[in-house]
Scaffold this active site. Structure first.
Site, PDB file in Angstrom:
ATOM      1  N   ASP A  43     -12.603   4.900 -48.616  1.00  0.00           N
ATOM      2  CA  ASP A  43     -12.991   4.346 -47.320  1.00  0.00           C
ATOM      3  C   ASP A  43     -13.295   2.865 -47.505  1.00  0.00           C
ATOM      4  O   ASP A  43     -13.657   2.410 -48.596  1.00  0.00           O
ATOM      5  CB  ASP A  43     -14.164   5.112 -46.696  1.00  0.00           C
TER       6      ASP A  43
ATOM      7  N   GLU B 252     -17.820   5.285 -41.601  1.00  0.00           N
ATOM      8  CA  GLU B 252     -19.222   5.289 -41.174  1.00  0.00           C
ATOM      9  C   GLU B 252     -19.372   5.810 -39.748  1.00  0.00           C
ATOM     10  O   GLU B 252     -20.420   6.326 -39.387  1.00  0.00           O
ATOM     11  CB  GLU B 252     -19.829   3.878 -41.275  1.00  0.00           C
TER      12      GLU B 252
HETATM   13 ZN    ZN Z   1     -22.407   5.331 -45.548  1.00  0.00          ZN
HETATM   14 ZN    ZN Z   2     -20.249   5.890 -47.611  1.00  0.00          ZN
END
Ligand code: ZN
Ligand code: ZN
Length: 447
Positions: A105, A175
């Site tokens: 990510d 997130e």
């Molecule tokens: Zn996070």
């Molecule tokens: Zn994270």
């Protein structure tokens, strides 16, 4: 690395290539890998510092995704940009064998960085209402993105030592738990080979150099639930003419406490938290509505279904207890836009990768860790119709001296999402690259 291969060739003299490869022990290959990671470190650190300094919020990862795509292209991966927003996929095909997806990510958080590091972020992004907000990589997704590229660089270099396909996935918007879903909806598993395994890592606040594993459920289902409790307002001095939503909502809050304590098996961890309770504005007015905001955490889907049904049952019936008319009962809304499914680490895959990482980094470097009640949208990659065995493992982010320093001062070590969260790049990045490369080499072993 090339030099070492040359030395081996010289030592082996006239041996056939096949015999020579059989003689290359795993330990020696691992030494080569370590040396190659060391040699590449300056490049990798520069990339990390750039990503850190250029932190971008979820759904706004313009520069980050471009840089990562460029990095992948530079080493010869087949790159596809803008999958599900700012998602990038780098495809590396290297003969027959399974397909491994590695996901990193790439997004950051709306926080003003206070770490004091010389590569600290001063970036400004757009908040949910379009306002300017400071942005910081406080969850270490810059470590993940850098480890992804470092791993790709090693696997490209070591093509003679593995066979199969690797999908390098730089995923946006973790997130806000939207990125994985967006990439899947944009055809990730239709446009690219369906993986046999999904891998990811997450940096935490353990000791740098260590790698932690949680077989089975590792992270929870997270549900966001709104309850609106209608009332019949009136004067505070005349409650008999009203249906007081604050009292009804209070009874709902208390009833909800019995779900985990009385309805869920003690073997199944779960959380029901009422994080917000809003109603009324003046001392002597009974208001005409109350609003509750809940977070619900579960591992098993069956437990999730049960708890969500109980919340609805208790809320509606508490309205009936108070005498609210049937068309005015409390309304429960489960916010599917904010839902994140639980993460299940395939036990066999976990064992296999843990063994490979232990061999690469040493037995002392790996350990088992209990699950936590947080969420990750990496789980989405496992939860398609393909039911792909998946594993996310943790890597420590702090060197021992830093941890000891905080302990000596009696201070709490800043964890992920703290504006003071500053992983020690050197050991952390090397460990991320080493562990992930070792995992893929094992899964795509030629034998
Ligand atoms: Zn996070
Ligand atoms: Zn994270």
């Amino acid at each position: 690395m090339r030099d070492k291969t040359m030395i081996i060739k010289k030592l082996l003299g006239g041996m056939s290539l096949a015999a020579m490869m059989m003689t290359t022990s795993p330990a020696l290959a691992n030494e080569d890998l370590k040396a190659a990671i060391d040699q590449d470190y300056v490049y990798i650190e520069n990339l990390y510092k750039w990503l850190h300094a250029n932190a971008e919020l979820s759904f706004q990862e313009v520069k980050t995704s471009k840089r990562l795509a460029d990095e992948m292209e530079k080493i010869g991966l087949e790159v596809t940009r803008n999958i599900g927003g700012f998602g990038t996929v780098g495809l590396l095909q290297n003969g027959d064998g399974p397909t491994v997806l590695i996901r990193a990510d790439i997004d950051a958080l709306p926080l003003e960085e206070k770490t004091g590091v010389d590569y600290a972020s001063t970036m400004i992004g757009k908040g949910e209402k379009g306002e300017d907000v400071p942005v910081m990589h406080a969850c270490g997704h810059d470590v993940h993105a850098t480890s992804l590229i470092a791993t790709a660089r090693r696997l490209v270099d070591m093509k003679d030592q593995w066979s199969g396909t690797v999908l390098f996935v730089a995923q946006p918007a973790e997130e806000r738990v939207g990125g994985a879903r967006a990439m899947l909806e944009d055809g990730l598993f239709e446009k690219f080979p369906v993986p046999d395994y999904n891998l990811a890592l997450h940096v935490n606040y353990g000791v740098a150099g260590t790698v932690d594993f949680t077989p089975g459920y590792a992270l929870t289902n997270v549900d966001t639930v709104d309850i609106f409790v209608p009332g019949i307002g009136g004067h505070g001095s005349a409650p008999q003419t009203t249906k007081d939503p604050i009292v009804i909502a209070s009874q709902i809050v208390m009833a909800l406490q019995t779900i985990v304590s009385r309805e869920v098996s003690p073997q199944d961890a779960a959380v029901v938290t009422v994080g917000a309770f809003n109603s009324g504005f003046k001392h002597n007015i009974i208001s005409d509505g109350a609003e509750l905001k809940l977070t619900v955490r579960t591992f098993k889907d069956s437990v999730r279904d049960h708890i969500l049904a109980s919340i609805k049952r208790m809320s509606e019936n508490m309205g009936r207890v108070a005498g609210l008319p049937e068309d005015m009962l409390p309304r429960v809304t489960v916010r599917m836009d904010e839902y994140s499914p639980s993460t299940y680490n395939d036990p066999d895959l976990t064992e296999r990768v843990m063994e490979a990482v232990s061999k690469a980094l040493g037995d002392d470097a790996t350990y088992l860790k209990p699950p936590i009640m947080a969420a990750e949208d990496f789980s989405r990659f496992a939860r398609t119709e393909h039911k792909i065995p998946s594993l996310i493992f943790g890597i420590g982010g702090y060197d021992q001296a830093t941890i000891d320093g905080y302990a000596a001062r009696g201070e709490k070590l800043p964890g992920n999402h703290s504006p003071y969260y500053a992983p020690d790049p050197e050991v952390t990045l090397r460990t991320g690259a080493h562990a992930m490369t070792a995992a893929v080499l094992d899964l795509l072993d030629k034998k």
